[in-house]
Design a protein around this motif. Structure first.
Motif, PDB file in Angstrom:
ATOM      1  N   ILE A 196       0.843  -1.190   0.000  1.00 35.07           N
ATOM      2  CA  ILE A 196       0.000   0.000   0.000  1.00 35.07           C
ATOM      3  C   ILE A 196       0.881   1.243   0.000  1.00 35.07           C
ATOM      4  CG2 ILE A 196      -1.771   1.294   1.249  1.00 35.07           C
ATOM      5  CD1 ILE A 196      -2.699  -1.340   2.457  1.00 35.07           C
ATOM      6  N   ASP A 197       0.717   2.081  -0.998  1.00 36.14           N
ATOM      7  CA  ASP A 197       1.476   3.336  -1.081  1.00 36.14           C
ATOM      8  C   ASP A 197       0.785   4.458  -0.316  1.00 36.14           C
ATOM      9  OD1 ASP A 197       3.708   2.551  -2.388  1.00 36.14           O
ATOM     10  OD2 ASP A 197       3.207   3.453  -4.327  1.00 36.14           O
ATOM     11  N   ARG A 198      -0.523   4.614  -0.560  1.00 42.39           N
ATOM     12  CA  ARG A 198      -1.249   5.727   0.052  1.00 42.39           C
ATOM     13  C   ARG A 198      -2.638   5.270   0.477  1.00 42.39           C
ATOM     14  NH1 ARG A 198      -1.648  10.208  -4.244  1.00 42.39           N
ATOM     15  NH2 ARG A 198      -1.350   8.459  -5.705  1.00 42.39           N
ATOM     16  N   VAL A 199      -3.100   5.810   1.605  1.00 45.77           N
ATOM     17  CA  VAL A 199      -4.478   5.614   2.074  1.00 45.77           C
ATOM     18  C   VAL A 199      -5.117   6.995   2.131  1.00 45.77           C
ATOM     19  CG1 VAL A 199      -5.958   4.815   3.935  1.00 45.77           C
ATOM     20  CG2 VAL A 199      -3.857   3.570   3.390  1.00 45.77           C
ATOM     21  N   LEU A 200      -6.205   7.184   1.392  1.00 48.34           N
ATOM     22  CA  LEU A 200      -6.785   8.513   1.206  1.00 48.34           C
ATOM     23  C   LEU A 200      -8.164   8.656   1.835  1.00 48.34           C
ATOM     24  CD1 LEU A 200      -5.749   8.879  -2.541  1.00 48.34           C
ATOM     25  CD2 LEU A 200      -4.531   9.713  -0.537  1.00 48.34           C
ATOM     26  N   PHE A 201      -8.504   7.784   2.760  1.00 46.78           N
ATOM     27  CA  PHE A 201      -9.803   7.896   3.409  1.00 46.78           C
ATOM     28  C   PHE A 201      -9.635   7.735   4.916  1.00 46.78           C
ATOM     29  CE2 PHE A 201      -9.221   3.368   2.920  1.00 46.78           C
ATOM     30  CZ  PHE A 201      -9.792   2.809   4.039  1.00 46.78           C
ATOM     31  N   GLY A 202     -10.602   8.240   5.659  1.00 47.83           N
ATOM     32  CA  GLY A 202     -10.609   8.121   7.108  1.00 47.83           C
ATOM     33  C   GLY A 202     -11.831   7.361   7.577  1.00 47.83           C
ATOM     34  N   ASP A 203     -11.978   7.248   8.883  1.00 51.09           N
ATOM     35  CA  ASP A 203     -13.111   6.525   9.453  1.00 51.09           C
ATOM     36  C   ASP A 203     -14.424   7.245   9.127  1.00 51.09           C
ATOM     37  OD1 ASP A 203     -11.245   4.842  10.539  1.00 51.09           O
ATOM     38  OD2 ASP A 203     -11.299   5.744  12.531  1.00 51.09           O
ATOM     39  N   SER A 204     -15.399   6.461   8.650  1.00 54.30           N
ATOM     40  CA  SER A 204     -16.765   6.983   8.413  1.00 54.30           C
ATOM     41  C   SER A 204     -16.750   8.274   7.603  1.00 54.30           C
ATOM     42  CB  SER A 204     -17.485   7.200   9.742  1.00 54.30           C
ATOM     43  OG  SER A 204     -17.521   6.001  10.491  1.00 54.30           O
ATOM     44  N   MET A 205     -15.952   8.310   6.555  1.00 52.99           N
ATOM     45  CA  MET A 205     -15.803   9.513   5.742  1.00 52.99           C
ATOM     46  C   MET A 205     -16.753   9.476   4.548  1.00 52.99           C
ATOM     47  SD  MET A 205     -12.281  10.977   4.007  1.00 52.99           S
ATOM     48  CE  MET A 205     -12.382  10.044   2.468  1.00 52.99           C
ATOM     49  N   PRO A 206     -17.471  10.570   4.281  1.00 51.37           N
ATOM     50  CA  PRO A 206     -18.312  10.595   3.077  1.00 51.37           C
ATOM     51  C   PRO A 206     -17.442  10.636   1.822  1.00 51.37           C
ATOM     52  CG  PRO A 206     -18.328  12.732   4.167  1.00 51.37           C
ATOM     53  CD  PRO A 206     -17.590  11.801   5.077  1.00 51.37           C
ATOM     54  N   ALA A 263     -17.467  10.366  -2.710  1.00 51.79           N
ATOM     55  CA  ALA A 263     -18.235  10.457  -3.944  1.00 51.79           C
ATOM     56  C   ALA A 263     -17.937   9.246  -4.824  1.00 51.79           C
ATOM     57  CB  ALA A 263     -17.884  11.747  -4.681  1.00 51.79           C
ATOM     58  N   GLN A 264     -18.826   8.997  -5.768  1.00 50.79           N
ATOM     59  CA  GLN A 264     -18.606   7.902  -6.709  1.00 50.79           C
ATOM     60  C   GLN A 264     -17.326   8.143  -7.500  1.00 50.79           C
ATOM     61  OE1 GLN A 264     -21.752   7.316  -9.527  1.00 50.79           O
ATOM     62  NE2 GLN A 264     -20.913   5.411 -10.315  1.00 50.79           N
ATOM     63  N   GLY A 265     -16.465   7.125  -7.564  1.00 48.99           N
ATOM     64  CA  GLY A 265     -15.216   7.237  -8.300  1.00 48.99           C
ATOM     65  C   GLY A 265     -14.085   7.855  -7.515  1.00 48.99           C
ATOM     66  N   GLN A 266     -14.334   8.286  -6.286  1.00 43.76           N
ATOM     67  CA  GLN A 266     -13.277   8.921  -5.495  1.00 43.76           C
ATOM     68  C   GLN A 266     -12.180   7.928  -5.164  1.00 43.76           C
ATOM     69  OE1 GLN A 266     -14.678  11.374  -2.270  1.00 43.76           O
ATOM     70  NE2 GLN A 266     -12.795  11.142  -1.091  1.00 43.76           N
ATOM     71  N   LEU A 267     -10.925   8.372  -5.283  1.00 43.26           N
ATOM     72  CA  LEU A 267      -9.769   7.526  -5.003  1.00 43.26           C
ATOM     73  C   LEU A 267      -9.633   7.329  -3.491  1.00 43.26           C
ATOM     74  CD1 LEU A 267      -7.429   6.059  -6.430  1.00 43.26           C
ATOM     75  CD2 LEU A 267      -6.065   8.135  -6.100  1.00 43.26           C
ATOM     76  N   LEU A 268      -9.584   6.053  -3.072  1.00 40.32           N
ATOM     77  CA  LEU A 268      -9.537   5.732  -1.649  1.00 40.32           C
ATOM     78  C   LEU A 268      -8.164   5.226  -1.210  1.00 40.32           C
ATOM     79  CD1 LEU A 268     -12.966   3.879  -1.309  1.00 40.32           C
ATOM     80  CD2 LEU A 268     -12.472   6.300  -0.948  1.00 40.32           C
ATOM     81  N   ALA A 269      -7.491   4.509  -2.069  1.00 38.05           N
ATOM     82  CA  ALA A 269      -6.174   3.975  -1.724  1.00 38.05           C
ATOM     83  C   ALA A 269      -5.408   3.703  -3.013  1.00 38.05           C
ATOM     84  CB  ALA A 269      -6.286   2.703  -0.896  1.00 38.05           C
ATOM     85  N   VAL A 270      -4.085   3.718  -2.896  1.00 34.40           N
ATOM     86  CA  VAL A 270      -3.222   3.456  -4.046  1.00 34.40           C
ATOM     87  C   VAL A 270      -2.217   2.389  -3.647  1.00 34.40           C
ATOM     88  CG1 VAL A 270      -1.549   4.423  -5.656  1.00 34.40           C
ATOM     89  CG2 VAL A 270      -3.472   5.828  -4.872  1.00 34.40           C
ATOM     90  N   LEU A 271      -2.153   1.317  -4.451  1.00 33.15           N
ATOM     91  CA  LEU A 271      -1.162   0.274  -4.251  1.00 33.15           C
ATOM     92  C   LEU A 271       0.059   0.579  -5.108  1.00 33.15           C
ATOM     93  CD1 LEU A 271      -3.424  -2.921  -4.305  1.00 33.15           C
ATOM     94  CD2 LEU A 271      -2.891  -1.413  -2.390  1.00 33.15           C
ATOM     95  N   ILE A 310      -7.665   2.102  -5.961  1.00 28.29           N
ATOM     96  CA  ILE A 310      -8.897   1.677  -5.306  1.00 28.29           C
ATOM     97  C   ILE A 310      -9.853   2.866  -5.248  1.00 28.29           C
ATOM     98  CG2 ILE A 310      -9.869   0.569  -3.276  1.00 28.29           C
ATOM     99  CD1 ILE A 310      -7.713  -1.056  -4.832  1.00 28.29           C
ATOM    100  N   ARG A 311     -11.010   2.738  -5.911  1.00 27.56           N
ATOM    101  CA  ARG A 311     -11.972   3.834  -5.989  1.00 27.56           C
ATOM    102  C   ARG A 311     -13.334   3.400  -5.443  1.00 27.56           C
ATOM    103  NH1 ARG A 311     -10.031   7.949  -9.153  1.00 27.56           N
ATOM    104  NH2 ARG A 311      -8.180   7.457 -10.415  1.00 27.56           N
ATOM    105  N   ALA A 312     -14.101   4.385  -4.996  1.00 32.74           N
ATOM    106  CA  ALA A 312     -15.451   4.114  -4.490  1.00 32.74           C
ATOM    107  C   ALA A 312     -16.380   3.820  -5.667  1.00 32.74           C
ATOM    108  CB  ALA A 312     -15.965   5.309  -3.700  1.00 32.74           C
ATOM    109  N   PRO A 313     -17.091   2.692  -5.656  1.00 30.84           N
ATOM    110  CA  PRO A 313     -17.980   2.370  -6.781  1.00 30.84           C
ATOM    111  C   PRO A 313     -19.257   3.200  -6.787  1.00 30.84           C
ATOM    112  CG  PRO A 313     -18.126   0.683  -5.083  1.00 30.84           C
ATOM    113  CD  PRO A 313     -17.035   1.620  -4.653  1.00 30.84           C
ATOM    114  N   PHE A 314     -19.608   3.783  -5.646  1.00 31.07           N
ATOM    115  CA  PHE A 314     -20.780   4.652  -5.559  1.00 31.07           C
ATOM    116  C   PHE A 314     -20.581   5.593  -4.370  1.00 31.07           C
ATOM    117  CE2 PHE A 314     -21.734   0.362  -3.937  1.00 31.07           C
ATOM    118  CZ  PHE A 314     -21.778   0.618  -2.566  1.00 31.07           C
ATOM    119  N   ALA A 315     -21.406   6.617  -4.298  1.00 32.17           N
ATOM    120  CA  ALA A 315     -21.317   7.575  -3.195  1.00 32.17           C
ATOM    121  C   ALA A 315     -21.798   6.928  -1.907  1.00 32.17           C
ATOM    122  CB  ALA A 315     -22.131   8.819  -3.513  1.00 32.17           C
TER     123      ALA A 315
END
Length: 235
Positions: free
Chosen positions: A50-60, A62-70, A136-141
């Protein structure tokens, strides 16, 4: 001797009142389970760091938003090489095409160079797909779950990375006895109460009724949809 005279009962008291109409509701009560409108656990499709983690706990999110990068250094290098080969192959194809148009190249030479260009294009597409697998992206909001991964960790293929839940509305599943099935229909209104908000009533409608009755319980599963403003109800 004569029997004693029976004591006369007093006349009953009667009070006349105007007739009133009353509404009698046929109420069905059930215990239901709240489910997210959509929910998915995104897993790693490859074994990678895992290179980067771009989300936090219980974070809103959007669809397609980047969440993590391997990690994708090798795949990026492969893409650059494939793109260079594709550009070189296309340039060579154009030269042969020019010679072919003037009668100085054969159809076989033209077809061979076209195949080389197509192979280079396919290699580039494969490299792009490998990079996409590591984004790794969010498939929906919705909202992310609690974060359990950290940068630098090596995850195996199939490892859960993040859960995304769309709770803009809630699917409420509950069972109703077979004997009450005739009184149910899609679109019928329901009222629900949650343990978290005992004094509040949530309103929704029946969305669907399972076409199959459970042979063990003789009950049918019903699904209602509840609005969830403010994401207060939790699956």
């Amino acid at each position: 001797s004569a029997a004693p005279e029976e004591k006369k009962r007093p006349a009953p008291m009667v009070r006349a009142v105007p007739a009133e109409s009353h509404v009698f509701a046929d109420v069905i009560e059930a215990v239901g389970t709240a489910r997210a409108n959509e929910q998915v656990t995104i897993a790693a499709s490859v074994t990678e760091r895992i290179d980067r983690v771009l989300f936090g706990d219980s974070m809103p999110v959007a669809q397609g938003q980047l969440l993590a990068v391997l990690s994708q250094a090798q795949e990026t290098a492969s893409l650059h090489g494939a793109q260079a080969s594709e550009a070189q192959a296309m340039a060579q194809f154009n030269r042969i095409k020019s010679l072919f148009d003037r009668g100085f190249a054969t159809q076989a030479q033209l077809d061979l160079q076209l195949a080389a260009a197509e192979r280079a294009r396919a290699d580039a597409a494969q490299s792009r797909a490998a990079i996409s697998d590591r984004m790794i992206r969010a498939p929906f909001a919705g909202y992310t779950g609690l974060r359990t991964i950290s940068p630098g960790a090596v995850v195996q293929a199939g490892t859960a990375l993040v859960t995304v839940s769309d709770i803009s509305r809630i699917k409420l599943d509950f069972t109703v006895p077979e004997t009450r099935l005739a009184s149910l229909r899609p679109g019928a209104a329901i009222e629900a109460q949650a343990a978290a908000y005992p004094a509040e009533t949530f309103r929704g409608t029946i969305a669907s009724i399972d076409p199959v009755i459970d042979p063990a319980s003789r009950a049918v599963m019903v699904r209602a949809i509840l609005a969830n403003p403010g994401a207060r109800l939790k699956p």
